[in-house]
Design a protein around this motif. Structure first.
Motif, PDB file in Angstrom:
ATOM      1  N   THR A   1      -8.655   4.004  -8.638  1.00 59.03           N
ATOM      2  CA  THR A   1      -7.518   4.835  -8.275  1.00 59.03           C
ATOM      3  C   THR A   1      -7.401   5.995  -9.265  1.00 59.03           C
ATOM      4  OG1 THR A   1      -6.024   3.445  -9.576  1.00 59.03           O
ATOM      5  CG2 THR A   1      -6.283   2.906  -7.239  1.00 59.03           C
TER       6      THR A   1
ATOM      7  N   ASP B   1      -3.419   9.871  -2.302  1.00 58.04           N
ATOM      8  CA  ASP B   1      -4.007   8.773  -3.078  1.00 58.04           C
ATOM      9  C   ASP B   1      -3.663   7.409  -2.488  1.00 58.04           C
ATOM     10  OD1 ASP B   1      -5.121  10.560  -4.855  1.00 58.04           O
ATOM     11  OD2 ASP B   1      -3.551  10.337  -6.372  1.00 58.04           O
ATOM     12  N   PHE B   2      -2.440   7.255  -1.971  1.00 57.13           N
ATOM     13  CA  PHE B   2      -2.030   5.955  -1.447  1.00 57.13           C
ATOM     14  C   PHE B   2      -2.828   5.600  -0.188  1.00 57.13           C
ATOM     15  CE2 PHE B   2       1.330   6.830  -4.367  1.00 57.13           C
ATOM     16  CZ  PHE B   2       1.805   5.584  -4.775  1.00 57.13           C
TER      17      PHE B   2
ATOM     18  N   THR C   1      -1.712  -1.434  -4.347  1.00 55.66           N
ATOM     19  CA  THR C   1      -3.044  -0.827  -4.384  1.00 55.66           C
ATOM     20  C   THR C   1      -3.050   0.518  -5.087  1.00 55.66           C
ATOM     21  OG1 THR C   1      -2.605   0.050  -2.168  1.00 55.66           O
ATOM     22  CG2 THR C   1      -3.887  -1.999  -2.319  1.00 55.66           C
ATOM     23  N   GLU C   2      -1.879   1.081  -5.339  1.00 54.23           N
ATOM     24  CA  GLU C   2      -1.743   2.302  -6.131  1.00 54.23           C
ATOM     25  C   GLU C   2      -0.534   2.148  -7.041  1.00 54.23           C
ATOM     26  OE1 GLU C   2      -2.175   5.061  -7.482  1.00 54.23           O
ATOM     27  OE2 GLU C   2      -3.958   5.982  -6.648  1.00 54.23           O
TER      28      GLU C   2
ATOM     29  N   THR D   1       0.823  -1.207   0.000  1.00 60.94           N
ATOM     30  CA  THR D   1       0.000   0.000   0.000  1.00 60.94           C
ATOM     31  C   THR D   1       0.859   1.260   0.000  1.00 60.94           C
ATOM     32  OG1 THR D   1      -0.223  -0.449   2.381  1.00 60.94           O
ATOM     33  CG2 THR D   1      -2.095  -0.962   0.996  1.00 60.94           C
TER      34      THR D   1
ATOM     35  N   ARG E   1      -5.052  -1.321 -10.514  1.00 60.01           N
ATOM     36  CA  ARG E   1      -4.603  -1.756  -9.184  1.00 60.01           C
ATOM     37  C   ARG E   1      -5.755  -2.461  -8.460  1.00 60.01           C
ATOM     38  NH1 ARG E   1       0.237  -2.516  -9.560  1.00 60.01           N
ATOM     39  NH2 ARG E   1      -0.524  -2.800 -11.692  1.00 60.01           N
TER      40      ARG E   1
ATOM     41  N   ALA F   1      -6.434   4.633  -1.294  1.00 61.01           N
ATOM     42  CA  ALA F   1      -6.553   3.269  -1.813  1.00 61.01           C
ATOM     43  C   ALA F   1      -6.680   2.267  -0.673  1.00 61.01           C
ATOM     44  CB  ALA F   1      -5.353   2.938  -2.695  1.00 61.01           C
TER      45      ALA F   1
ATOM     46  N   ARG G   1      -0.805  12.974  -4.716  1.00 57.17           N
ATOM     47  CA  ARG G   1      -0.457  11.572  -4.914  1.00 57.17           C
ATOM     48  C   ARG G   1      -0.214  10.893  -3.564  1.00 57.17           C
ATOM     49  NH1 ARG G   1      -1.908   8.326  -7.512  1.00 57.17           N
ATOM     50  NH2 ARG G   1      -0.035   7.074  -7.820  1.00 57.17           N
TER      51      ARG G   1
END
Length: 426
Positions: free
Chosen positions: A239, A25-26, A201-202, A10, A212, A29, A22
């Motif tokens: 994502t 974003d992680f 996941t990203e 992750t 992803r 996710a 960004r």
């Protein structure tokens, strides 16, 4: 039957392209995985390592993970995990802290039974230390057994860990091996056991073009219609879009052609990756990136793959230019740390990852770590330091001294830099 979500890599806290969006974003996710787990009512979430991108996560990332784990705890869904190479510390692991709060279980050589399945864990172990491993696991009386680990296992890409040896020498017969470290999802059968990577996941790299997601794994004699006790299904996550624009320039074509190709795509809020090939005119990457940004792209990057041939032949001879550079650097009398930084700057890492890798190596030296390796922010597996082991009462390697704070204060800001460091919380 036991139903679990198998996720990993992750990399929460990764500020890809130096973008705060960004970085968010992680975490988003991971929160999607948690939401799916609650909505689907799975029996557990199994994380195969690299929960964090860095062994010193910033406070917002740490608090975000705690919030997600509390959501799982509120739904009575256990969070089972192992330690990956990116997040490993010399003392206690962040996973130990979550376990002390009752929000996670760090898998080891003792079985953690969920439903009718026994889960075991093997943290990431550097290749140099694997010959000393003894794959001894405590017995169980469940219907199925699963090993969760983090590393590059055969028969998948970049492999340096012999899966057949692990399965043959283990004192428990495993029905499945749930893995992290390789960001590409894949599944194979080895020595009668199903071995699978869930993927990241990203997108931690522009090379990760496929969607992803994570795995939904059913375990037990009645996992699915048929005789197999293991059923693995892939689920996608929503994502941030990556828009890949491949442009082959014909002779006489240049910047206008590249802009036309970008204009054809919906790049709003996307990461735009432009790759230029062909025989066309030279282009200015900054002009393309600015054009994509004007059309709403979050981030734009341009790679020009073309080789420019000189019109005249030049005859230049060096016996060994790399050796000449190394000798000159040696003459400068630089410190070991300075030489380490020079190796990174002149190495093979993409330019976008050099700053982060230099920062990682300097932090490791300041914290007294015993070794570092290349980061895998570019999507390729890495060799960051790791104290992973098979089980153990204190969760750290026997030869790793505890350099962290006292046990009654597992997380402190020792440096005053706004980042928490973790001691041995067990």
């Amino acid at each position: 039957m036991t139903r679990v979500i198998h996720t990993g890599d992750t990399h929460i806290g990764y500020r890809q392209y130096h973008s705060p969006e960004r970085r968010a974003d992680f975490l988003d996710a991971f929160e999607q995985v948690v939401a799916d787990a609650v909505d689907d009512g799975v029996d557990a979430v199994v994380h195969a390592g690299d929960l964090f991108h860095d062994r010193r996560p910033d406070l917002p990332d740490l608090l975000g993970v705690l919030s997600a784990l509390r959501t799982l705890d509120g739904a009575d869904i256990p969070f089972l995990a192992v330690v990956g190479n990116h997040e490993s510390t010399r003392g206690g692991q962040w996973l130990d802290l979550f376990e002390s709060l009752g929000l996670a279980t760090r898998l080891d050589d003792e079985p953690t039974v969920i439903g009718d399945t026994a889960f075991y864990g093997l943290d990431h172990v550097p290749e140099s230390r694997r010959d000393a491993l003894e794959y001894e696991f405590a017995s169980h009386d469940a219907d199925a057994a699963v090993l969760v680990s983090h590393g590059l296992f055969e028969p998948f890409a970049y492999a340096d860990w012999d899966t057949e040896t692990v399965l043959a020498e283990s004192t428990v017969a495993f029905d499945a091996v749930l893995l992290g470290d390789n960001h590409t999802p894949d599944t194979a059968q080895v020595s009668g056991a199903w071995v699978t990577y869930c993927g990241s996941t990203e997108r931690a790299s522009a090379s990760e073009r496929d969607p992803r997601g994570y795995n939904l794994v059913r375990l037990g004699a009645d996992a699915e219609a048929g005789d197999d006790a293991v059923d693995i299904r892939r689920r996608a996550l929503e994502t941030r879009p990556f828009v890949f624009v491949d442009v082959e320039l014909a002779e006489g074509e240049g910047l206008d052609r590249v802009r036309d190709r970008v204009r054809e795509r919906d790049v709003a809020d996307a990461v735009v990756i432009v790759r230029v090939t062909g025989d066309g005119e030279p282009i200015a990457p900054a002009a393309v990136e600015e054009f994509a940004a004007d059309r709403g792209a979050l981030v734009a990057r341009v790679t020009d793959r073309r080789e420019v041939e000189a019109e005249t032949e030049l005859s230049v001879s060096f016996a060994d230019p790399d050796e000449a550079v190394r000798e000159r650097i040696g003459d400068l009398g630089l410190s070991e740390a300075a030489r380490d930084v020079d190796d990174v700057v002149r190495g093979d890492l993409p330019d976008s990852n050099v700053r982060e890798e230099v920062k990682r190596r300097i932090e490791d030296r300041l914290d007294g770590a015993d070794g570092v390796g290349p980061a895998d922010g570019d999507g390729e597996p890495g060799d960051a330091p790791d104290d992973g082991n098979v089980g153990g009462d204190d969760g750290v390697a026997a030869n790793a001294p505890d350099t962290g704070p006292e046990e009654d204060s597992p997380a402190t800001d020792q440096d005053g830099d706004g980042q928490l460091t973790l001691g041995d919380s067990r």
